[in-house]
Each structure stands twice: as C-alpha cells, then as structure tokens.
Scaffold this motif. Structure first.
Motif, PDB file in Angstrom:
ATOM      1  N   PRO A 138       0.824  -1.213   0.000  1.00 19.49           N
ATOM      2  CA  PRO A 138       0.000   0.000   0.000  1.00 19.49           C
ATOM      3  C   PRO A 138       0.858   1.263   0.000  1.00 19.49           C
ATOM      4  N   GLY A 139       0.255   2.327  -0.489  1.00 22.74           N
ATOM      5  CA  GLY A 139       0.967   3.604  -0.552  1.00 22.74           C
ATOM      6  C   GLY A 139       1.625   3.854  -1.892  1.00 22.74           C
ATOM      7  N   LEU A 140       1.634   2.833  -2.753  1.00 20.73           N
ATOM      8  CA  LEU A 140       2.202   2.979  -4.085  1.00 20.73           C
ATOM      9  C   LEU A 140       1.089   3.194  -5.102  1.00 20.73           C
ATOM     10  N   ASP A 141       1.474   3.555  -6.309  1.00 17.75           N
ATOM     11  CA  ASP A 141       0.526   3.635  -7.416  1.00 17.75           C
ATOM     12  C   ASP A 141       0.178   2.197  -7.802  1.00 17.75           C
ATOM     13  N   ARG A 142      -0.942   1.706  -7.262  1.00 19.14           N
ATOM     14  CA  ARG A 142      -1.265   0.284  -7.378  1.00 19.14           C
ATOM     15  C   ARG A 142      -1.317  -0.183  -8.832  1.00 19.14           C
ATOM     16  N   ALA A 143      -2.055   0.523  -9.663  1.00 17.04           N
ATOM     17  CA  ALA A 143      -2.206   0.078 -11.048  1.00 17.04           C
ATOM     18  C   ALA A 143      -0.856   0.058 -11.760  1.00 17.04           C
ATOM     19  N   HIS A 144      -0.022   1.072 -11.505  1.00 17.09           N
ATOM     20  CA  HIS A 144       1.282   1.127 -12.175  1.00 17.09           C
ATOM     21  C   HIS A 144       2.173  -0.026 -11.739  1.00 17.09           C
ATOM     22  N   GLN A 145       2.212  -0.299 -10.428  1.00 19.22           N
ATOM     23  CA  GLN A 145       3.048  -1.392  -9.941  1.00 19.22           C
ATOM     24  C   GLN A 145       2.534  -2.748 -10.444  1.00 19.22           C
ATOM     25  N   GLN A 146       1.215  -2.892 -10.526  1.00 20.83           N
ATOM     26  CA  GLN A 146       0.658  -4.129 -11.067  1.00 20.83           C
ATOM     27  C   GLN A 146       1.029  -4.290 -12.533  1.00 20.83           C
ATOM     28  N   GLN A 147       1.050  -3.203 -13.269  1.00 25.21           N
ATOM     29  CA  GLN A 147       1.447  -3.270 -14.666  1.00 25.21           C
ATOM     30  C   GLN A 147       2.920  -3.626 -14.810  1.00 25.21           C
ATOM     31  N   LEU A 148       3.760  -3.146 -13.877  1.00 29.65           N
ATOM     32  CA  LEU A 148       5.169  -3.540 -13.899  1.00 29.65           C
ATOM     33  C   LEU A 148       5.305  -5.046 -13.677  1.00 29.65           C
ATOM     34  N   LEU A 149       4.555  -5.574 -12.696  1.00 31.16           N
ATOM     35  CA  LEU A 149       4.573  -7.019 -12.458  1.00 31.16           C
ATOM     36  C   LEU A 149       4.136  -7.777 -13.701  1.00 31.16           C
ATOM     37  N   ALA A 150       3.024  -7.343 -14.290  1.00 34.19           N
ATOM     38  CA  ALA A 150       2.490  -8.038 -15.463  1.00 34.19           C
ATOM     39  C   ALA A 150       3.460  -7.972 -16.634  1.00 34.19           C
ATOM     40  N   ALA A 151       4.111  -6.816 -16.823  1.00 28.50           N
ATOM     41  CA  ALA A 151       5.083  -6.689 -17.910  1.00 28.50           C
ATOM     42  C   ALA A 151       6.251  -7.645 -17.689  1.00 28.50           C
ATOM     43  N   GLY A 152       6.679  -7.800 -16.438  1.00 19.83           N
ATOM     44  CA  GLY A 152       7.733  -8.760 -16.136  1.00 19.83           C
ATOM     45  C   GLY A 152       7.313 -10.179 -16.453  1.00 19.83           C
ATOM     46  N   MET A 153       6.044 -10.516 -16.157  1.00 15.80           N
ATOM     47  CA  MET A 153       5.524 -11.847 -16.474  1.00 15.80           C
ATOM     48  C   MET A 153       5.532 -12.095 -17.976  1.00 15.80           C
ATOM     49  N   VAL A 154       5.076 -11.105 -18.735  1.00 18.26           N
ATOM     50  CA  VAL A 154       5.009 -11.269 -20.188  1.00 18.26           C
ATOM     51  C   VAL A 154       6.408 -11.481 -20.762  1.00 18.26           C
ATOM     52  N   GLU A 155       7.372 -10.683 -20.289  1.00 21.08           N
ATOM     53  CA  GLU A 155       8.719 -10.823 -20.839  1.00 21.08           C
ATOM     54  C   GLU A 155       9.354 -12.148 -20.433  1.00 21.08           C
ATOM     55  N   ALA A 156       9.144 -12.557 -19.168  1.00 20.94           N
ATOM     56  CA  ALA A 156       9.687 -13.839 -18.729  1.00 20.94           C
ATOM     57  C   ALA A 156       9.065 -14.990 -19.513  1.00 20.94           C
ATOM     58  N   ALA A 157       7.762 -14.927 -19.752  1.00 22.73           N
ATOM     59  CA  ALA A 157       7.082 -15.978 -20.524  1.00 22.73           C
ATOM     60  C   ALA A 157       7.562 -15.985 -21.969  1.00 22.73           C
ATOM     61  N   ARG A 158       7.807 -14.790 -22.508  1.00 24.16           N
ATOM     62  CA  ARG A 158       8.306 -14.710 -23.884  1.00 24.16           C
ATOM     63  C   ARG A 158       9.689 -15.361 -23.985  1.00 24.16           C
ATOM     64  N   GLN A 159      10.547 -15.089 -23.009  1.00 22.03           N
ATOM     65  CA  GLN A 159      11.888 -15.680 -23.037  1.00 22.03           C
ATOM     66  C   GLN A 159      11.843 -17.198 -22.962  1.00 22.03           C
ATOM     67  N   ARG A 160      10.882 -17.726 -22.223  1.00 20.80           N
ATOM     68  CA  ARG A 160      10.775 -19.174 -22.057  1.00 20.80           C
ATOM     69  C   ARG A 160       9.942 -19.820 -23.157  1.00 20.80           C
ATOM     70  N   ASN A 161       9.506 -19.014 -24.123  1.00 17.24           N
ATOM     71  CA  ASN A 161       8.719 -19.512 -25.247  1.00 17.24           C
ATOM     72  C   ASN A 161       7.442 -20.207 -24.778  1.00 17.24           C
ATOM     73  N   LEU A 162       6.782 -19.631 -23.764  1.00 17.40           N
ATOM     74  CA  LEU A 162       5.506 -20.161 -23.286  1.00 17.40           C
ATOM     75  C   LEU A 162       4.384 -19.712 -24.211  1.00 17.40           C
ATOM     76  N   SER A 163       3.329 -20.494 -24.244  1.00 22.54           N
ATOM     77  CA  SER A 163       2.207 -20.153 -25.119  1.00 22.54           C
ATOM     78  C   SER A 163       1.356 -19.031 -24.555  1.00 22.54           C
ATOM     79  N   SER A 164       1.303 -18.943 -23.189  1.00 21.92           N
ATOM     80  CA  SER A 164       0.262 -18.092 -22.617  1.00 21.92           C
ATOM     81  C   SER A 164       0.489 -17.864 -21.130  1.00 21.92           C
TER      82      SER A 164
END
Length: 401
Positions: A138-164
């Motif tokens: 709490p106390g952070l820009d929640r939506a922005h921090q969640q988007q940072l997490l999600a962007a990290g997930m997408v890039e990690a999944a892309r590197q591992r050649n995951l489907s989804s």
C-alpha cells in the motif's frame, strides 16, 4: 524492459528508482513479512490463500513441484531493494486444479501444430477462491506497480517460449488493469452468501420467501434427525487425529469427483501449523465417530468453504455443514460473506447469490489470440445473461410475500 533468464529488470521507473522484477522458484526465498505486507495489508480484508504461509505450506508438503505439474515460478517486484510487489505463479504442464477451464484452447492450439504447455499460471493452486493476485504494498501507485509485475511476467514468458499466461480468480480491479495492457478478459460465476444486515440465522430466514424458509428449516432438521452432532473445531482444538479423519473425507470426495485428490495428507498438517486460527473444521459425528466434515478458512471479512467429504450418507447433511453452519459461523463472528466454492446452482435456493468471477489471459500467437478473444466476447455476454437470469430466482421475499 531488459530481461535475463532469471529476472526481468527495468533500471528506472521514471522517478529515479531502481526497479527489478524477479522470478523466484521457492517462496521461502522471499521474506514472509514483505510478501504479506503486499498480500494482506489490511486485516479487515485478510485473505489467507495469498498469505506467504499458505503458499509455503503447499510447497513444503510437496503439492506443487515438477512431479505434480505445478512448478513454483513466483514474481517479485523490488523497488530500491525493497519487496514492493509479488505474485503467486506456476509453470503448468497441464490444466488440472485450476477451475477456469482452458482444455478446449489447449486442444485447438495443439491440433493446429502449436505447443500449449508449459504455460504460466498466476493463481493459488487448487483453490477457486477470488482474491488479489498482483500483490502490491500500500501507498504505491497500485495500477502502475501491477502493470510492472504483469510486464515482467510477459517478458519472462516470452523468453521461455511459453504459449500463454493465465491469471485466474483475480479481483475486478486487477482484471481491469490487466485488460488495459492487453490481457484478454474472461468472466464466470460463483454463488456467495452476503449478510444483508442479519444478526442471527432467524433474521436471515425472515428475509426468505415463505416457501424457501420452510424448506431451509426442514433441511436443517432432517440433516441431524438421525442423532448426528455438529461441532466446530478451530486452532488448538484441531488435532492430528481430526486431520486424519478429515483427510479420509477429502479423499473420498476427490476420488469421486476428479479421480485423484490434489492435496496430500502432509499439507493439512503444514497448514494447521502455519495458520491454526484460520482453519475451521465443521464436523458431524455419531457418538464418538466423525462421519462427515468440511474445511473452511477464515478471512478478515469472509468465511471460505473449501473441502467437504462424508463416509456415510445422511439427507441434507451437505447443505447443513457446508452452507447453513457456515452462515451460522459467519454471523457469530461478524463475517460479512460466505464463499462456498465453485459451481453449484443448488446454492441459490439456500441464499447464496450468483457473483461474477474474473480471469485474464495473455496469448502470444496472434491468430490464436484473435480466436480466443472472439470466444471470450461471446462467453462474457453469456455469463452476464446467466447471472441476471439466476438472480431473478433469488429466494428472498418479494413484494407481498
């Protein structure tokens, strides 16, 4: 965002801070106090399923690993060296134990020559309980921090050649945030009981239509008409013997419903050791012999019904233990909701109303993504119409009744 095999990093977030999104294979490697500060900052809305202790119990008991097809792959967002966000996530080699079904997607993708598994699942394993998944201090820009997490997930999944990537049973705000950055949005429904100002179970009954009220009273009387006694066990009142007999109930239900129960006996001991006051066993016994029971988890404002089983058949006992006793407990302990698990239109007649649930999905293949997006558009409309139709059969009093 620059990414390596084990972490995704963004050296600056526009405010001069160092931001790193890491992949962590063992939740014990993340600080429990830091995780819980993100997962459950407000005791009033505490959700035990996203607590560090609950997720660690799954790992310690061996319920999530390579052998079970749930490989821990958690994400940690560090800002200037502090854990400011996290997400429970797993590499999956199948679609079991998720309760948001994508078997058809997997079949279609593989028939077209693709490889659907492994995929990334952002979820609490074996647990169709809505709650936060992109956990932010709490106390952070929640939506922005969640988007940072999600962007990290997408890039990690892309590197591992995951489907989804599949984030399931997220809260509505996360669903909107993920949708804003391109995740496909899916909905479904569950049946939840809400305290509409009741102080006692009789107050709840008084809010029902006359015919429904009589049915509930009849079911409650019938459930214990053979002399069964219902008991509540919590904290130190629960012994290993209780867990032994409850595990028998759990195995019986699991073997009949899905062939192989997902949880092992050790998990319940680990769970009780880690979260004793969060565990509630509602058990039925005949004399000194327990014959049926349900495990519930106690949250800050909600009682979560999880697993039920019985070694003897007694009419209406399932309704009594899983629905009516749960309402009794919620009323006695000031909880505003009871969530009694996935599916079950029969819950409607017992005061549990249809409620939307949410999931979000990232599909990498462009053609497959378009097909899933089209399917989900029609599915969301169907779910909305189904919820409206079911709500019209609510058991509560109408004008003049």
């Amino acid at each position: 965002m620059a990414v390596s095999a084990n972490n995704a990093s963004e050296p600056d977030d526009g405010e001069g801070r160092d931001v790193i999104v890491k992949v962590v294979g063992d939740i014990a490697d993340l600080p429990a106090d830091g995780w819980d500060a993100c997962a459950n900052p407000d005791p009033a809305t505490y959700n035990p399923f996203v607590s560090h202790a609950f997720l660690k119990a799954l790992e310690e008991a061996g319920c999530v690993n390579v052998r079970t097809g749930w490989v821990p792959h958690h994400f940690a967002l560090e800002i200037d060296g502090r854990l400011d966000g996290c997400a429970p996530a797993y590499l999956k080699t199948h679609s079991q134990g998720e309760y948001v079904f994508d078997y058809g997607w997997a079949d279609a993708f593989e028939r077209a020559g693709g490889r659907y598994y492994p995929k990334l699942q952002v979820a609490v394993p074996f647990t169709p309980v809505p709650g936060p998944r992109l956990l932010v201090r709490p106390g952070l820009d929640r939506a922005h921090q969640q988007q940072l997490l999600a962007a990290g997930m997408v890039e990690a999944a892309r590197q591992r050649n995951l489907s989804s990537i599949h984030a399931t049973f997220v809260v509505e705000g996360e669903w909107q945030t993920l949708g804003d950055i391109g995740f496909l949005q899916r909905t479904d429904q569950q049946f939840h009981w809400t305290n509409r100002g009741y102080g006692t179970f009789d107050d709840f009954l008084a809010d029902l239509a006359s015919r429904k009220r009589k049915t509930v009273r009849k079911e409650r009387a019938q459930a214990t008409s053979s002399g069964l006694e219902i008991v509540w066990l919590r904290g130190a009142d629960i012994t290993e013997d209780h867990w032994d007999v409850f595990y028998e109930f759990y195995q019986d239900t699991g073997s009949r419903k899905w062939g192989r129960p997902y949880l092992n006996r050790a998990f319940f001991s680990h769970l009780h050791a880690a979260l004793p006051e969060d565990c509630l066993l509602i058990m039925a016994k005949r004399g000194d012999t327990f014959v049926a029971g349900a495990l519930n988890m106690i949250g800050g404002d909600c009682l979560y019904g999880r697993y039920w089983g019985a070694l003897e058949h007694h009419p209406c006992l399932h309704f009594e233990i899983c629905y009516y006793q749960a309402i009794d407990f919620a009323l006695e302990h000031g909880l505003t909701r009871v969530e009694a698990g996935a599916q079950g239109e029969h819950k409607l007649a017992r005061g549990y109303m249809p409620t939307s649930t949410y999931s979000a999905h990232w599909i990498f293949d462009p053609g497959f993504r378009r097909a899933v997006a089209d399917y989900l558009e029609h599915e969301r409309d169907h779910v909305d119409r189904a919820i409206d139709a079911l709500a019209s059969y609510a058991p509560f009093k109408k004008d003049g009744n």
